[in-house]
Design an enzyme around this catalytic site. Structure first.
Site, short mmCIF file in Angstrom:
data_model
loop_
_atom_site.label_atom_id
_atom_site.label_comp_id
_atom_site.label_asym_id
_atom_site.label_seq_id
_atom_site.Cartn_x
_atom_site.Cartn_y
_atom_site.Cartn_z
N SER A 1 -10.39 -0.18 6.74
CA SER A 1 -9.74 -0.19 5.42
C SER A 1 -9.00 -1.45 5.03
CB SER A 1 -8.78 0.99 5.31
OG SER A 1 -9.50 2.16 5.14
N SER B 1 -9.95 2.24 2.58
CA SER B 1 -9.05 2.99 1.74
C SER B 1 -8.05 2.12 0.98
CB SER B 1 -8.25 3.99 2.59
OG SER B 1 -7.43 3.29 3.51
N LYS C 1 0.86 -1.20 0.00
CA LYS C 1 0.00 0.00 0.00
C LYS C 1 0.89 1.24 0.00
CE LYS C 1 -3.90 2.12 2.50
NZ LYS C 1 -4.88 2.00 3.60
N1 GLN Z 1 -13.57 4.83 5.86
C1 GLN Z 1 -12.96 5.21 7.10
C2 GLN Z 1 -12.47 6.63 6.98
O1 GLN Z 1 -12.71 7.22 5.99
C3 GLN Z 1 -11.85 4.28 7.45
C4 GLN Z 1 -10.65 4.45 6.61
C5 GLN Z 1 -9.49 3.61 7.07
O2 GLN Z 1 -9.66 2.60 7.75
N2 GLN Z 1 -8.30 4.04 6.73
O3 GLN Z 1 -11.88 7.18 7.85
#
Ligand code: GLN
Length: 491
Positions: free
Chosen positions: A175, A151, A76
């Site tokens: 995410s 994400s 990532k």
């Molecule tokens: N969707 C959540 C956010 O926007 C979690 C994102 C994540 O786990 N990085 O914060």
């Protein structure tokens, strides 16, 4: 080759049936062919990957190899990797070549794994669909008109389309698990503090945690073995004895391997808001777990409904502080034209951050400001404690909590981007876990209209081995995790 699990690839490499260079070329070729349709990778650098593969082949020849030596892994783009563009999905870092390795990258390098490329993600990991990426959304291989989740959407899309055998990801509010569910993969978010955050670009430091996305629970165990471990450069890293996450996986398989396991089904997870097709598949999966010997009982997590609002206060507060370092002075983007230094800050941040990052900086700064701190930030911290207490109460009654990972299957690109609240609700089942710092895994448990559905397994602190082993028992008698999207099933 694309049907191989990591364990099988590892065996093929160890027996010299295939070399790491051949394997790496195989995946690089697939990326070249398919990535234009998926946008799963932000950066590939074949020369660098092949050089690592050559070194791995030499090491394999000496017999000093580990299980993942020579295996290409997608990383990532939140993990700093020396000499690689590390953008975190943002224009702010679109020119940032990292001068150092994050701990996670160090771990994979020490193992002799090959860095196959850096995967697409929501900007600074803020999002549930990959649509906030400066580089455009990655696409779901099961339907390229749909989001892959976020994400870590690029990581999930890459593994689902077999552009990589496995990938790393991070999970602040879901995410790792939500993109795994939406792309038909297995992913685990470990107990907070198990995987070092050193060199992992910070979003909300008290919630961020790295982990793997792969096809099977067994593959996740192999990856976690490499990623986990104490690191004194991360002040919240846990000095916990190193575990072998493959340990329990080798036990022999009998008829009722999960006899004695108590599964808690939170009634709050199955109410309004969960799509009928998701609910149906999750209930079927729980029936499979019962056939494996587990016992299911209803439990309650009464403060669950407060997790999304509490999370968005806490995560935004931490983000507003973490993102203050991007000021155009030290590294990353700087506005090309400006007046005095204040104007430079303003223009740099106005131009360098996307809309979602700005929204969170504004919310975070607001909830931390004098006069609002008690009303929002402190209140959210209190809710966080209540949620952690709900879980510890539940683990007095059961061993693993099960429910949906995401309330719906993958939605269409563009469907929710204009409505942040709808987008925030796609994490209603995952966020509480981060607030409590617990480990949780998502694995595929069915399909609806050709789109994958995931079930979430939440365990008590340090129960990674149990979660992985439980999921593995399921995967031994089902094949949801082996399905591959037809357009990319072309070895
Ligand atoms: N969707 C959540 C956010 O926007 C979690 C994102 C994540 O786990 N990085 O914060």
């Amino acid at each position: 080759m694309i049907a191989h699990t990591l364990t099988q690839l590892s065996r093929a490499l160890a027996s010299r049936e295939i070399s790491s260079v051949e394997l790496t070329r195989f995946y690089l070729e697939r990326i070249e062919r398919h990535n234009p349709k998926l946008n799963a990778f932000i950066t590939v650098d074949p020369e660098k990957s092949i050089a690592q593969a050559k070194a791995a082949d030499e090491r394999l020849a000496t017999g000093r190899a580990g299980p993942l030596t020579g295996v290409p892994i997608a990383q990532k783009d939140i993990f700093c990797a020396m000499g690689w563009l590390t953008s975190c999905g943002s224009k702010m870092l679109a020119n940032f070549i990292s001068p150092y390795d994050s701990r996670v990258i160090e771990c994979f390098n020490a193992e002799g794994a090959v860095l196959l490329g850096k995967t697409n993600m929501d900007e600074f990991a803020m999002g549930s669909s990959n649509e906030t990426s400066h580089f455009g959304s990655a696409r779901n291989p099961w339907d390229t008109e749909r989001i892959p989740g976020g994400s870590s959407g690029g990581s999930a899309a890459a593994v689902a389309a077999s552009l990589a055998p496995a990938a790393t990801a991070t999970d602040t509010g879901g995410s790792i698990r939500q993109p795994s569910a939406m792309c038909g993969l297995t992913g685990i978010k470990p107990t907070y503090g198990i995987v070092s955050r050193y060199g992992m670009i910070a979003y909300a430091s008290s919630l961020d945690q790295g982990g793997p996305i792969a096809r099977t629970a067994e593959d996740c165990a192999l990856l976690l073995n490499v990623m986990a471990g104490f690191d004194e450069r991360d002040s919240t890293s846990l000095d916990h004895p190193k575990e072998d996450y493959m340990r329990a996986l080798s036990s022999t398989f009998d008829d009722k391997p999960l006899a004695g396991l108590k599964i808690g089904i939170p009634k709050e997870f199955f109410g309004e808001g969960c799509a009928a097709n998701v609910m149906h598949c999750v209930m079927e999966a729980i029936a499979v777990y019962r056939r494996l010997g587990a016992e299911a009982l209803e439990i309650s997590l009464p403060n669950m409904h407060l997790s999304v609002p509490a999370y968005y206060v806490i995560a935004s507060a931490e983000a507003s502080s973490n993102l203050s370092r991007f000021d155009g002075v030290r590294y990353g983007y700087r506005a090309p034209e400006y007046g005095d230094i204040n104007d430079m800050y303003v223009k740099t941040r106005a131009q360098g951050f996307g809309a979602e990052a700005k929204r969170r900086i504004l919310i975070g700064t607001y909830v931390l400001s004098h006069g609002y701190y008690d009303a929002y930030y402190l209140q959210a911290q209190r809710i966080r404690r209540l949620i952690a207490n709900d879980f510890s109460g539940a683990f007095g009654q059961c061993d693993i909590i099960m429910g949906p990972t995401s309330p719906t299957t993958a939605f269409r690109i563009g469907e929710k981007i204009a409505d942040p609240v709808q987008m925030y609700l796609s994490d209603i089942y995952t966020i509480a876990v981060n607030l409590a710092g617990l480990p949780a895994l998502s694995h595929p448990c069915g399909f609806s209209e050709s789109l994958p559905i995931g079930i979430q397994l939440i365990g008590n602190y340090f129960s990674e081995t149990r979660l992985l082993n439980t999921a593995r028992c399921f995967q031994q008698i089902t094949d949801w995790h082996l399905r591959r999207p037809a357009p990319f099933d072309d070895a």
